[in-house]
Design an enzyme around this catalytic site. Structure first.
Site, PDB file in Angstrom:
ATOM      1  N   LYS A  56      47.360  49.582  38.806  1.00 58.08           N
ATOM      2  CA  LYS A  56      47.580  50.226  37.630  1.00 58.08           C
ATOM      3  C   LYS A  56      46.346  49.990  36.442  1.00 58.08           C
ATOM      4  CE  LYS A  56      51.348  47.685  36.874  1.00 58.08           C
ATOM      5  NZ  LYS A  56      51.041  46.739  37.935  1.00 58.08           N
ATOM      6  N   ARG A  91      43.274  34.927  36.457  1.00 56.32           N
ATOM      7  CA  ARG A  91      44.713  34.717  35.701  1.00 56.32           C
ATOM      8  C   ARG A  91      45.506  33.725  36.103  1.00 56.32           C
ATOM      9  NH1 ARG A  91      46.752  40.958  35.059  1.00 56.32           N
ATOM     10  NH2 ARG A  91      48.728  39.990  35.629  1.00 56.32           N
ATOM     11  N   ARG A 135      41.040  38.991  42.514  1.00 54.89           N
ATOM     12  CA  ARG A 135      41.199  39.647  41.169  1.00 54.89           C
ATOM     13  C   ARG A 135      40.262  38.432  40.241  1.00 54.89           C
ATOM     14  NH1 ARG A 135      45.853  42.406  38.099  1.00 54.89           N
ATOM     15  NH2 ARG A 135      46.865  40.277  38.696  1.00 54.89           N
ATOM     16  N   ARG A 191      56.885  37.987  41.198  1.00 54.82           N
ATOM     17  CA  ARG A 191      56.621  39.003  40.443  1.00 54.82           C
ATOM     18  C   ARG A 191      56.971  40.344  41.471  1.00 54.82           C
ATOM     19  NH1 ARG A 191      50.764  37.909  38.866  1.00 54.82           N
ATOM     20  NH2 ARG A 191      50.506  40.034  38.199  1.00 54.82           N
ATOM     21  N   ARG A 223      59.790  48.433  32.234  1.00 56.34           N
ATOM     22  CA  ARG A 223      60.207  47.484  33.502  1.00 56.34           C
ATOM     23  C   ARG A 223      61.335  47.373  33.687  1.00 56.34           C
ATOM     24  NH1 ARG A 223      54.628  44.820  33.398  1.00 56.34           N
ATOM     25  NH2 ARG A 223      54.509  43.646  35.554  1.00 56.34           N
TER      26      ARG A 223
HETATM   27  P1  AP5 Z   1      44.670  45.727  39.074  1.00 58.57           P
HETATM   28  O1  AP5 Z   1      44.405  47.210  38.632  1.00 58.57           O
HETATM   29  O2  AP5 Z   1      44.330  44.627  37.996  1.00 58.57           O
HETATM   30  O3  AP5 Z   1      46.182  46.033  39.336  1.00 58.57           O
HETATM   31  P2  AP5 Z   1      47.732  45.993  38.173  1.00 58.57           P
HETATM   32  O4  AP5 Z   1      48.592  46.816  39.151  1.00 58.57           O
HETATM   33  O5  AP5 Z   1      47.040  46.249  37.032  1.00 58.57           O
HETATM   34  O6  AP5 Z   1      48.245  44.553  38.368  1.00 58.57           O
HETATM   35  P3  AP5 Z   1      48.895  43.418  37.510  1.00 58.57           P
HETATM   36  O7  AP5 Z   1      48.975  42.071  38.086  1.00 58.57           O
HETATM   37  O8  AP5 Z   1      47.918  43.508  36.115  1.00 58.57           O
HETATM   38  O9  AP5 Z   1      50.116  43.898  37.114  1.00 58.57           O
HETATM   39  P4  AP5 Z   1      51.305  43.266  36.681  1.00 58.57           P
HETATM   40  O10 AP5 Z   1      52.257  44.511  36.254  1.00 58.57           O
HETATM   41  O11 AP5 Z   1      51.978  42.405  37.315  1.00 58.57           O
HETATM   42  O12 AP5 Z   1      50.766  42.432  35.477  1.00 58.57           O
HETATM   43  P5  AP5 Z   1      50.918  42.937  33.859  1.00 58.57           P
HETATM   44  O13 AP5 Z   1      49.664  42.461  33.242  1.00 58.57           O
HETATM   45  O14 AP5 Z   1      51.472  44.094  33.667  1.00 58.57           O
HETATM   46  O15 AP5 Z   1      44.231  45.488  40.500  1.00 58.57           O
HETATM   47  C1  AP5 Z   1      44.266  44.276  41.106  1.00 58.57           C
HETATM   48  C2  AP5 Z   1      42.926  43.921  41.990  1.00 58.57           C
HETATM   49  O16 AP5 Z   1      42.904  44.833  42.988  1.00 58.57           O
HETATM   50  C3  AP5 Z   1      41.906  43.693  41.281  1.00 58.57           C
HETATM   51  O17 AP5 Z   1      40.814  42.754  41.487  1.00 58.57           O
HETATM   52  C4  AP5 Z   1      40.951  45.101  41.388  1.00 58.57           C
HETATM   53  O18 AP5 Z   1      39.759  45.266  41.241  1.00 58.57           O
HETATM   54  C5  AP5 Z   1      41.606  45.247  42.879  1.00 58.57           C
HETATM   55  N1  AP5 Z   1      41.970  46.915  43.143  1.00 58.57           N
HETATM   56  C6  AP5 Z   1      42.488  47.540  42.449  1.00 58.57           C
HETATM   57  N2  AP5 Z   1      42.612  48.922  42.990  1.00 58.57           N
HETATM   58  C7  AP5 Z   1      42.076  48.800  44.504  1.00 58.57           C
HETATM   59  C8  AP5 Z   1      41.708  49.806  45.543  1.00 58.57           C
HETATM   60  N3  AP5 Z   1      42.200  51.106  45.582  1.00 58.57           N
HETATM   61  N4  AP5 Z   1      41.237  49.117  46.579  1.00 58.57           N
HETATM   62  C9  AP5 Z   1      40.879  47.817  46.660  1.00 58.57           C
HETATM   63  N5  AP5 Z   1      41.107  46.756  45.514  1.00 58.57           N
HETATM   64  C10 AP5 Z   1      41.552  47.435  44.323  1.00 58.57           C
HETATM   65  O19 AP5 Z   1      51.923  41.928  33.581  1.00 58.57           O
HETATM   66  C11 AP5 Z   1      51.801  40.433  33.664  1.00 58.57           C
HETATM   67  C12 AP5 Z   1      53.017  39.639  33.082  1.00 58.57           C
HETATM   68  O20 AP5 Z   1      53.544  40.013  31.746  1.00 58.57           O
HETATM   69  C13 AP5 Z   1      54.627  40.204  33.957  1.00 58.57           C
HETATM   70  O21 AP5 Z   1      54.598  39.341  35.310  1.00 58.57           O
HETATM   71  C14 AP5 Z   1      55.542  39.584  32.920  1.00 58.57           C
HETATM   72  O22 AP5 Z   1      55.535  38.303  32.844  1.00 58.57           O
HETATM   73  C15 AP5 Z   1      54.698  39.918  31.631  1.00 58.57           C
HETATM   74  N6  AP5 Z   1      55.214  41.551  31.246  1.00 58.57           N
HETATM   75  C16 AP5 Z   1      54.284  42.599  31.069  1.00 58.57           C
HETATM   76  N7  AP5 Z   1      54.920  43.844  30.908  1.00 58.57           N
HETATM   77  C17 AP5 Z   1      56.298  43.433  30.811  1.00 58.57           C
HETATM   78  C18 AP5 Z   1      57.552  44.348  30.448  1.00 58.57           C
HETATM   79  N8  AP5 Z   1      57.335  45.604  30.256  1.00 58.57           N
HETATM   80  N9  AP5 Z   1      58.668  43.733  30.342  1.00 58.57           N
HETATM   81  C19 AP5 Z   1      58.679  41.970  30.718  1.00 58.57           C
HETATM   82  N10 AP5 Z   1      57.651  41.436  30.869  1.00 58.57           N
HETATM   83  C20 AP5 Z   1      56.496  41.911  31.003  1.00 58.57           C
END
Ligand code: AP5
Length: 221
Positions: free
Chosen positions: A13, A158, A125, A169, A90
Site C-alpha cells: 500500500k 520497523r 522491509r 496484524r 480499518r
Molecule cells: P509496503 O509498501 O511497506 O506495504 P504496506 O502495505 O504499506 O505495509 P504496512 O506494514 O505499512 O501496512 P500496515 O497496514 O500493517 O501498517 P500501517 O503503517 O498502516 O511494502 C512492504 C514491503 O514489500 C516493502 O519492503 C516493499 O519494498 C516491498 N514491496 C512492495 N511492493 C512489492 C512488490 N510488488 N513486489 C515485491 N516487494 C514489494 O499501520 C501500522 C500500525 O498502526 C497498525 O498495525 C496499527 O497498530 C496502527 N494503525 C494504523 N492505521 C490504523 C487504523 N486506521 N486504525 C487502528 N490502528 C491503526
C-alpha cells in the site's frame, strides 16, 4: 479523487501510494505514518505510550483516537482536491465516521497478496524514517546497502515488523477487511449515496507492474 487503498500489512500500500500521490497530485494520508510521527515526537504523554505499545503488538489503535486524527487531517487545505487514505478506515466505526462527516469515497483499491509472500516482504522491509521511503533488501534494494538513496541516512527496520506481530496484524486484517467490504457492498446494493467503485488488484507482480495496473484503472475513469 478520494480513494482508499486497502491491503494486508506488507501488501504494498505504502509503496503504491507514493506513486499515486505523485501522479495525481493528492496527499497520501497514512494513519501508520501519522502514528509513527506521534511516537517519534518529543511529547511525553500517555497517548504516545499507548500508541507505541499497541503498534509493537500489532493491535489496532482505538477508533476514537484514529478518527479524530484523520478527520482533523482531512480539514487541511491540501485535501481540497482529494486524497489517498492509506490504512484507514480499518474498522466499521471508522468507515461510519467518515460517512457521517459527509465524506464521499470514489474508489477502493484492494491490493491482494498471499500471506506467505507477506512474511517475506515484511522481514526484508527497511524504511527511511524521515521521509517514509520504503525499500526491500531483495525486491527494492537501496543503491547503497542500508542507506537512503536521497539522503544517505541509515535505513531502519520497523519495531512491528517481527514474525509474531505480523501474524497478529494479518489475522486482524482478514477479519476487518471482510466487515469493511461488506459495509461498502451494502451501500452499493441499497444504492445509498456515495458508494465507492471497488477494484481488486494483484499485488504479486513487480512493483512497476502493480503501479501500471493501478494507473490504468485510475486514468480510464
Ligand atoms: P509496503 O509498501 O511497506 O506495504 P504496506 O502495505 O504499506 O505495509 P504496512 O506494514 O505499512 O501496512 P500496515 O497496514 O500493517 O501498517 P500501517 O503503517 O498502516 O511494502 C512492504 C514491503 O514489500 C516493502 O519492503 C516493499 O519494498 C516491498 N514491496 C512492495 N511492493 C512489492 C512488490 N510488488 N513486489 C515485491 N516487494 C514489494 O499501520 C501500522 C500500525 O498502526 C497498525 O498495525 C496499527 O497498530 C496502527 N494503525 C494504523 N492505521 C490504523 C487504523 N486506521 N486504525 C487502528 N490502528 C491503526
Amino acid at each position: 479523487m478520494r480513494l482508499i487503498i486497502l491491503g494486508a500489512p506488507g501488501s504494498g500500500k505504502g509503496t503504491q501510494a507514493m506513486f499515486i500521490k505523485k501522479k495525481f497530485h493528492i496527499p497520501q494520508i497514512s494513519t501508520g505514518e501519522i502514528l509513527r510521527d506521534i511516537i517519534k515526537s518529543d511529547n511525553k504523554n500517555y497517548l504516545k505510550t499507548r500508541i507505541s505499545n499497541d503498534i509493537k503488538k500489532g493491535n489496532l489503535i482505538s477508533d476514537d483516537i484514529i478518527i479524530d486524527l484523520v478527520i482533523n487531517r482531512l480539514k487541511c487545505s491540501d485535501c481540497i482536491n482529494g486524497y489517498l487514505l492509506d490504512g484507514f478506515p480499518r474498522t466499521l466505526s471508522q468507515a461510519h465516521a467518515i460517512k457521517e462527516a459527509g465524506i464521499v469515497i470514489d474508489y477502493i483499491l484492494e491490493i491482494y497478496v498471499s500471506d506467505s509472500e507477506i512474511i517475506e516482504r515484511i522481514s526484508g522491509r527497511r524504511i527511511h524514517i524521515a521521509s517514509g521511503r520504503i525499500y526491500h533488501n531483495k525486491f527494492n534494494p537501496p543503491k547503497i546497502n542500508g542507506r537512503d538513496d536521497f539522503t544517505g541516512e541509515l535505513l531502519i527496520q520497523r519495531d512491528d515488523d517481527t514474525i509474531e506481530t505480523i501474524r497478529n496484524r494479518l489475522s486482524i486484517y482478514h477479519k476487518q477487511k471482510k466487515i469493511l467490504l461488506d459495509y461498502y457492498k451494502n451501500l452499493k446494493t441499497f444504492k445509498i449515496f456515495g458508494f465507492p467503485r471497488y477494484y481488486k488488484i494483484s499485488g504479486s507482480f513487480s512493483i512497476d507492474k502493480v503501479r501500471n495496473n493501478i494507473f490504468s484503472i485510475l486514468v480510464k475513469k
